[in-house]
Design a protein around this motif. Structure first.
Motif, PDB file in Angstrom:
ATOM      1  N   ARG A 140      -7.761  34.477  30.236  1.00  0.00           N
ATOM      2  CA  ARG A 140      -8.538  35.568  30.823  1.00  0.00           C
ATOM      3  C   ARG A 140      -7.634  36.723  31.238  1.00  0.00           C
ATOM      4  N   ASP A 141      -8.083  37.957  30.944  1.00  0.00           N
ATOM      5  CA  ASP A 141      -7.329  39.123  31.411  1.00  0.00           C
ATOM      6  C   ASP A 141      -8.183  39.942  32.366  1.00  0.00           C
ATOM      7  N   GLU A 142      -7.689  41.101  32.745  1.00  0.00           N
ATOM      8  CA  GLU A 142      -8.379  41.896  33.773  1.00  0.00           C
ATOM      9  C   GLU A 142      -9.730  42.421  33.314  1.00  0.00           C
ATOM     10  N   ASN A 143      -9.981  42.432  32.015  1.00  0.00           N
ATOM     11  CA  ASN A 143     -11.260  42.930  31.502  1.00  0.00           C
ATOM     12  C   ASN A 143     -12.322  41.834  31.390  1.00  0.00           C
ATOM     13  N   ASP A 144     -11.911  40.585  31.592  1.00  0.00           N
ATOM     14  CA  ASP A 144     -12.834  39.461  31.457  1.00  0.00           C
ATOM     15  C   ASP A 144     -13.393  39.042  32.803  1.00  0.00           C
ATOM     16  N   ASN A 145     -14.662  38.629  32.798  1.00  0.00           N
ATOM     17  CA  ASN A 145     -15.270  38.033  33.984  1.00  0.00           C
ATOM     18  C   ASN A 145     -14.887  36.558  34.065  1.00  0.00           C
ATOM     19  N   ALA A 146     -15.244  35.920  35.159  1.00  0.00           N
ATOM     20  CA  ALA A 146     -14.855  34.528  35.391  1.00  0.00           C
ATOM     21  C   ALA A 146     -15.360  33.620  34.274  1.00  0.00           C
ATOM     22  N   THR A 147     -14.502  32.713  33.844  1.00  0.00           N
ATOM     23  CA  THR A 147     -14.854  31.753  32.795  1.00  0.00           C
ATOM     24  C   THR A 147     -15.920  30.778  33.303  1.00  0.00           C
ATOM     25  N   VAL A 148     -16.813  30.385  32.403  1.00  0.00           N
ATOM     26  CA  VAL A 148     -17.892  29.445  32.724  1.00  0.00           C
ATOM     27  C   VAL A 148     -17.686  28.164  31.920  1.00  0.00           C
ATOM     28  N   GLY A 149     -17.955  27.036  32.526  1.00  0.00           N
ATOM     29  CA  GLY A 149     -17.875  25.752  31.833  1.00  0.00           C
ATOM     30  C   GLY A 149     -19.247  25.129  31.677  1.00  0.00           C
ATOM     31  N   LEU A 150     -19.479  24.464  30.548  1.00  0.00           N
ATOM     32  CA  LEU A 150     -20.771  23.829  30.287  1.00  0.00           C
ATOM     33  C   LEU A 150     -20.551  22.452  29.670  1.00  0.00           C
ATOM     34  N   ILE A 151     -21.129  21.447  30.289  1.00  0.00           N
ATOM     35  CA  ILE A 151     -21.147  20.101  29.722  1.00  0.00           C
ATOM     36  C   ILE A 151     -22.486  19.896  29.038  1.00  0.00           C
ATOM     37  N   ILE A 152     -22.445  19.503  27.766  1.00  0.00           N
ATOM     38  CA  ILE A 152     -23.677  19.176  27.033  1.00  0.00           C
ATOM     39  C   ILE A 152     -23.600  17.687  26.698  1.00  0.00           C
ATOM     40  N   CYS A 153     -24.441  16.911  27.355  1.00  0.00           N
ATOM     41  CA  CYS A 153     -24.379  15.456  27.215  1.00  0.00           C
ATOM     42  C   CYS A 153     -25.699  14.907  26.656  1.00  0.00           C
ATOM     43  N   PRO A 205     -17.522  28.142  38.155  1.00  0.00           N
ATOM     44  CA  PRO A 205     -18.928  28.152  37.706  1.00  0.00           C
ATOM     45  C   PRO A 205     -19.149  27.186  36.546  1.00  0.00           C
ATOM     46  N   LEU A 206     -19.893  26.127  36.812  1.00  0.00           N
ATOM     47  CA  LEU A 206     -20.115  25.066  35.826  1.00  0.00           C
ATOM     48  C   LEU A 206     -21.602  24.796  35.665  1.00  0.00           C
ATOM     49  N   GLY A 207     -21.974  24.357  34.463  1.00  0.00           N
ATOM     50  CA  GLY A 207     -23.347  23.970  34.185  1.00  0.00           C
ATOM     51  C   GLY A 207     -23.395  22.644  33.452  1.00  0.00           C
ATOM     52  N   ILE A 208     -24.514  21.943  33.579  1.00  0.00           N
ATOM     53  CA  ILE A 208     -24.688  20.652  32.912  1.00  0.00           C
ATOM     54  C   ILE A 208     -26.046  20.646  32.223  1.00  0.00           C
ATOM     55  N   SER A 209     -26.034  20.383  30.918  1.00  0.00           N
ATOM     56  CA  SER A 209     -27.256  20.336  30.125  1.00  0.00           C
ATOM     57  C   SER A 209     -27.256  19.074  29.263  1.00  0.00           C
ATOM     58  N   SER A 210     -28.405  18.798  28.687  1.00  0.00           N
ATOM     59  CA  SER A 210     -28.513  17.681  27.748  1.00  0.00           C
ATOM     60  C   SER A 210     -28.838  18.235  26.359  1.00  0.00           C
TER      61      SER A 210
END
Length: 380
Positions: free
Chosen positions: A312-325, A343-348
Motif C-alpha cells: 500500500r502507498d499513500e494513494n491507497d485506502n486501507a486494505t480489506v481482507g475477506l474469507i470465503i468459506c 477491516p475484515l469480512g467473512i462470507s460463504s
C-alpha cells in the motif's frame, strides 16, 4: 499532406472518430428510450381500457395480427410480447399505487441519491406514464426490453427491480449476466457478509465497502470434485477468472494468486490478491474448503497488515481482507472479528455443480466410445 502535419491530422481523425461513436451511442439510446416508452403506453392503454374483458381471450391475438399488418417493419408485436407490455405497466404502476414504497435506488457518479420518489406519485385516474417514468433518472431507459422482461417477471417488488436496473446500467451487464445475478439472488446477498467495518473504517467508507461484498458467493460455473481441496478451488476460480470477477462485482482487478509476502525470515503466501479500482484499495481473499474457524480471522488480519506495510502507498485506502468459506457459524464469525483492528469480512460460497470423485472414472473413454460405434456399424 505534409509530413509535419500528419500528427495533427491523426489527432483530428481520432477526435472525429470518438465524436461519431458518441453520436451513434446517443442515437441508440434515444431509439431504445422511445421503444420502451411506446411499450409502456401500449401496456397502459390495454390495462385501462380493459380490452381483454370486453373482447375476450382472443383480444391479444387480434391486436398482434393488426399491428403486424400495419407495421410490418417493426418487430416486437407478437401476442406474447404484447401481454408483457401490460405486465410491464402493471408491475410498476400497481406497486406504486398499492404500496407507496417506491425508492429511487439510482445513484449518480458521486454515489449520492438523486432523488427519493416514495410518496411523490399521486394515485387516481390522472396518473400517467410521465408521472411515473418521468420521475426516474433518464438512465432508466438505457435498459433494453429483453433486460426489462427478465427483471419485472422475476423480481418480487419494484425496489428489487430498480436494484437490478441500476446494477445493469452501472456494470453494463449482458442479459445472460443479469439473469445469472437474479438467479443468484444478488439483491438478497449483497452487503450481507459479516464484517467489522463499522469499527475499523471511517463512517463514510464503512457501508460503501460493505456493499461490495456479499454472502453467499455463487460459484456455479465451477466443475470440481466432491472432496476438493482449497488449492483445487483456487485453481478452478483462476481458470474461470472472468466469471469469478463478475461474481465478485464491478471494480475488482486481479493482482495474483499465492502472492508471496516476506515478513522477518519467513515467506507467507496470500491465496488471492485483488485491487478494487473504485475503492482504491487492495483486497486479500482467503479461500477455505471447509467451515470457518476463529484462527482463520487472525491469520487474515496478519496478511492484511503485511499488504498495508509492503504494498500500500499513500494513494491507497486501507486494505480489506475477506474469507470465503464453505460454511460458517455467524455468531462465531462475529466473535472472531470483534477485537481485530483490520477491516475484515467473512462470507460463504455455494457450489451448484459438484462432480463425485469417482464420476470421471465411470465415464467411457473416447476410444471406448469409438470402438462401440464401430462395433455397431459392423453388425449392421
Amino acid at each position: 499532406m505534409l509530413k509535419e502535419n500528419n500528427e495533427q491530422y491523426f489527432r483530428w481523425i481520432s477526435d472525429l472518430k470518438q465524436r461519431i461513436q458518441q453520436s451513434q451511442i446517443k442515437a441508440a439510446i434515444q431509439v431504445n428510450s422511445a421503444l420502451i416508452e411506446m411499450y409502456w403506453d401500449l401496456g397502459k392503454e390495454i390495462s385501462e381500457r380493459s380490452f381483454e374483458n370486453t373482447y375476450g381471450s382472443g383480444f391479444f391475438n387480434q391486436l398482434s395480427h393488426d399491428l403486424r399488418n400495419e407495421f410490418p417493419e417493426i418487430k416486437g408485436f407478437s401476442e406474447s410480447n404484447i401481454k408483457l407490455f401490460e405486465r410491464f405497466y402493471l408491475f410498476y404502476s400497481q406497486a406504486i399505487t398499492n404500496q407507496q414504497q417506491l425508492v429511487n435506488d439510482f445513484k449518480n457518479d458521486d454515489n449520492s441519491i438523486l432523488q427519493q420518489v416514495t410518496g411523490e406519485f399521486k394515485s387516481g385516474e390522472n396518473q400517467n406514464r410521465q408521472q411515473l417514468v418521468g420521475e426516474f433518472p433518464q438512465k432508466l431507459f438505457l435498459i433494453p426490453w429483453g433486460h426489462h422482461i427478465q427483471i419485472f417477471t422475476k423480481c418480487k417488488n419494484v425496489t428489487e427491480a430498480l436494484f437490478y436496473i441500476n446494477k445493469t446500467i452501472e456494470n453494463s451487464w449482458s442479459r445472460a449476466v443479469l439473469l445469472n445475478m437474479i438467479s443468484g439472488n444478488l439483491y438478497q446477498s449483497q452487503g450481507k457478509a459479516i464484517t467489522n467495518f463499522s469499527k475499523t473504517l471511517p463512517d463514510y467508507d464503512s457501508e460503501l465497502v460493505k456493499q461490495t461484498l456479499k454472502d453467499p458467493y455463487i460459484f456455479d460455473f465451477l466443475n470440481i470434485s466432491e472432496n476438493f481441496k482449497e488449492r483445487e478451488l483456487e485453481n478452478a476460480l483462476i481458470d474461470n477468472i472472468q466469471k469469478f470477477l463478475i461474481e465478485l462485482g464491478n471494480g475488482f482487478a486481479f493482482v495474483g494468486k499465492q502472492v508471496e509476502m516476506k515478513v522477518g525470515n519467513q515467506s507467507f503466501f496470500l491465496d488471492l490478491l485483488f485491487y478494487h479500482i473504485k475503492l482504491k484499495r487492495y483486497v486479500v481473499i482467503e479461500l477455505k474448503s471447509g467451515e470457518f474457524e476463529p484462527e482463520h480471522a487472525g491469520k487474515l488480519n496478519f496478511y492484511v497488515t503485511s499488504v498495508d506495510k509492503q504494498l500500500r502507498d499513500e494513494n491507497d485506502n486501507a486494505t480489506v481482507g475477506l474469507i470465503i468459506c464453505k460454511t460458517k457459524d455467524d455468531i462465531i464469525a462475529e466473535y472472531s472479528l470483534t477485537d481485530l483492528h483490520k477491516p475484515l469480512g467473512i462470507s460463504s460460497y455455494e457450489l451448484r455443480k459438484i462432480l463425485p470423485d469417482n464420476f470421471k472414472s465411470s465415464l467411457p473413454s473416447i476410444e471406448e466410445i469409438e470402438n462401440e460405434l464401430n462395433k455397431n456399424i459392423n453388425t449392421k
